[in-house]
Write an enzyme that holds these catalytic residues in place. Sequence first.
Site, PDB file in Angstrom:
ATOM      1  CB  SER A  63      -0.857  -0.001   1.279  1.00 31.45           C
ATOM      2  OG  SER A  63      -1.487   1.255   1.465  1.00 31.45           O
ATOM      3  CE1 TYR A  86      -4.621  -2.444   4.933  1.00 30.10           C
ATOM      4  CE2 TYR A  86      -3.642  -0.280   4.623  1.00 30.10           C
ATOM      5  CZ  TYR A  86      -4.192  -1.432   4.092  1.00 30.10           C
ATOM      6  OH  TYR A  86      -4.297  -1.575   2.728  1.00 30.10           O
TER       7      TYR A  86
HETATM    8  N1  LIG Z   1      -8.548   0.028  -1.602  1.00 27.95           N
HETATM    9  C1  LIG Z   1      -7.456   0.656  -1.204  1.00 27.95           C
HETATM   10  O1  LIG Z   1      -7.461   1.876  -0.997  1.00 27.95           O
HETATM   11  C2  LIG Z   1      -6.189  -0.106  -0.996  1.00 27.95           C
HETATM   12  C3  LIG Z   1      -5.001   0.627  -0.895  1.00 27.95           C
HETATM   13  C4  LIG Z   1      -3.816  -0.068  -0.672  1.00 27.95           C
HETATM   14  C5  LIG Z   1      -3.828  -1.446  -0.574  1.00 27.95           C
HETATM   15  N2  LIG Z   1      -4.995  -2.125  -0.680  1.00 27.95           N
HETATM   16  C6  LIG Z   1      -4.960  -3.575  -0.536  1.00 27.95           C
HETATM   17  O2  LIG Z   1      -5.618  -4.186  -1.617  1.00 27.95           O
HETATM   18  C7  LIG Z   1      -6.090  -5.464  -1.204  1.00 27.95           C
HETATM   19  C8  LIG Z   1      -7.532  -5.628  -1.642  1.00 27.95           C
HETATM   20  O3  LIG Z   1      -8.343  -4.715  -0.911  1.00 27.95           O
HETATM   21  P1  LIG Z   1      -9.579  -3.961  -1.559  1.00 27.95           P
HETATM   22  O4  LIG Z   1      -9.318  -2.525  -1.425  1.00 27.95           O
HETATM   23  O5  LIG Z   1      -9.906  -4.517  -2.876  1.00 27.95           O
HETATM   24  O6  LIG Z   1     -10.721  -4.279  -0.473  1.00 27.95           O
HETATM   25  P2  LIG Z   1     -11.972  -5.269  -0.500  1.00 27.95           P
HETATM   26  O7  LIG Z   1     -12.919  -4.945  -1.584  1.00 27.95           O
HETATM   27  O8  LIG Z   1     -12.469  -5.271   0.903  1.00 27.95           O
HETATM   28  O9  LIG Z   1     -11.325  -6.668  -0.859  1.00 27.95           O
HETATM   29  C9  LIG Z   1     -10.668  -7.446   0.082  1.00 27.95           C
HETATM   30  C10 LIG Z   1     -10.621  -8.854  -0.453  1.00 27.95           C
HETATM   31  O10 LIG Z   1      -9.851  -9.634   0.491  1.00 27.95           O
HETATM   32  C11 LIG Z   1     -10.599 -10.774   0.812  1.00 27.95           C
HETATM   33  N3  LIG Z   1     -10.290 -11.197   2.153  1.00 27.95           N
HETATM   34  C12 LIG Z   1     -10.218 -10.466   3.289  1.00 27.95           C
HETATM   35  N4  LIG Z   1      -9.950 -11.266   4.326  1.00 27.95           N
HETATM   36  C13 LIG Z   1      -9.847 -12.531   3.836  1.00 27.95           C
HETATM   37  C14 LIG Z   1      -9.603 -13.790   4.416  1.00 27.95           C
HETATM   38  N5  LIG Z   1      -9.412 -13.957   5.725  1.00 27.95           N
HETATM   39  N6  LIG Z   1      -9.585 -14.878   3.604  1.00 27.95           N
HETATM   40  C15 LIG Z   1      -9.777 -14.737   2.279  1.00 27.95           C
HETATM   41  N7  LIG Z   1     -10.010 -13.578   1.671  1.00 27.95           N
HETATM   42  C16 LIG Z   1     -10.054 -12.489   2.455  1.00 27.95           C
HETATM   43  C17 LIG Z   1     -12.068 -10.379   0.649  1.00 27.95           C
HETATM   44  O11 LIG Z   1     -12.839 -11.519   0.361  1.00 27.95           O
HETATM   45  P3  LIG Z   1     -13.883 -12.225   1.377  1.00 27.95           P
HETATM   46  O12 LIG Z   1     -14.431 -11.157   2.271  1.00 27.95           O
HETATM   47  O13 LIG Z   1     -14.883 -12.847   0.463  1.00 27.95           O
HETATM   48  O14 LIG Z   1     -13.081 -13.235   2.109  1.00 27.95           O
HETATM   49  C18 LIG Z   1     -11.991  -9.488  -0.580  1.00 27.95           C
HETATM   50  O15 LIG Z   1     -12.047 -10.257  -1.750  1.00 27.95           O
HETATM   51  C19 LIG Z   1      -5.883  -5.524   0.310  1.00 27.95           C
HETATM   52  O16 LIG Z   1      -4.709  -6.258   0.597  1.00 27.95           O
HETATM   53  C20 LIG Z   1      -5.697  -4.077   0.688  1.00 27.95           C
HETATM   54  O17 LIG Z   1      -4.947  -3.919   1.860  1.00 27.95           O
HETATM   55  C21 LIG Z   1      -6.174  -1.486  -0.907  1.00 27.95           C
END
Ligand SMILES: NC(=O)c1ccc[n+]([C@@H]2O[C@H](COP(=O)([O-])OP(=O)(O)OC[C@H]3O[C@@H](n4cnc5c(N)ncnc54)[C@H](OP(=O)(O)O)[C@@H]3O)[C@@H](O)[C@H]2O)c1
Length: 253
Positions: free
Chosen positions: A138, A151
């Site tokens: 991130s 985080y």
């Molecule tokens: N959006 C941002 O601003 C941002 C910025 C920097 C980094 N990121 C990173 O990008 C990645 C994806 O996040 P996102 O923003 O797309 O959020 P999101 O829509 O909440 O997606 C998170 C994904 O992770 C899965 N997940 C969470 N806990 C899990 C577990 N215990 N087992 C299996 N799957 C799990 C969720 O699936 P289920 O709930 O179905 O399990 C979902 O598919 C994360 O690592 C996040 O830290 C996001």
Amino acid sequence: MQITGKTVFIPGATSGIGLALALRLYERGNTVIVGGRRQELLDRITAAHPGIVGVRIDTAEPDSITAAAAHILAAHPDLDVLITMAGIMKVEDWHSADFLASAEQQVVTNVLGPIRLIAEFVEHLQSRPDAAIITVSSGLAFAPLRVTPTYNATKAAIHMLSETLRLQLADTSVRVLELEPPAVRTALLPGQEDSDFAMPLDDFADEVVQILETQPDVTEIQVQNVKFLRYGEARGDYPQVVAALNRLDPHGN
Ligand SMILES: NC(=O)c1ccc[n+]([C@@H]2O[C@H](COP(=O)([O-])OP(=O)(O)OC[C@H]3O[C@@H](n4cnc5c(N)ncnc54)[C@H](OP(=O)(O)O)[C@@H]3O)[C@@H](O)[C@H]2O)c1
């Protein structure tokens, strides 16, 4: 990295960035396996895109990771790419000890999850001629958002893990890439899907795919929007970056 004709597993692709990338990789002729806990979303995704494979996995549970990995490697012995996408983000206040359960949960999901996933797949990936592990850190690995201490720390850990793993696996067929998203409109935090502070999801995913297609030797996948956070120290404006980031905190803290 070549992004056609690969077999890719994305644990954490039932929504958000993982799903957006899964759909784009699928459209480009890759076999895509999406993973996550929410079976109803896996069913919906595979029904809408019959070529995409869904696998239920809880990356906070070692047994679930082991079972999913065994299933995937048996069904897809040509797996070449693992994207350790699953992650959670929690707002915490460390003035009292109430943060502890949230902190532990994030370390398990955001740090131990990728470590355990890599442990399950790294030997197999070395048997493939052109393989990759893509970690997900991130912009907050490089500049702290005040309200999310654990985080930020988990993502800094992923950054250094990725840097080190790249050195260790340099003598193998496995490339290590790190995706460093800025704020993107997903459900990662409540309200983030509508936040002006965050980048539209489709714009982000399109830019990521464009980077992968046009920069075959990229190691850190950085869209333009993340460079403000990523390079504050190198530019010498880190204090200003931290100040700006926290003034713009969408939670008003
Ligand atoms: N959006 C941002 O601003 C941002 C910025 C920097 C980094 N990121 C990173 O990008 C990645 C994806 O996040 P996102 O923003 O797309 O959020 P999101 O829509 O909440 O997606 C998170 C994904 O992770 C899965 N997940 C969470 N806990 C899990 C577990 N215990 N087992 C299996 N799957 C799990 C969720 O699936 P289920 O709930 O179905 O399990 C979902 O598919 C994360 O690592 C996040 O830290 C996001």
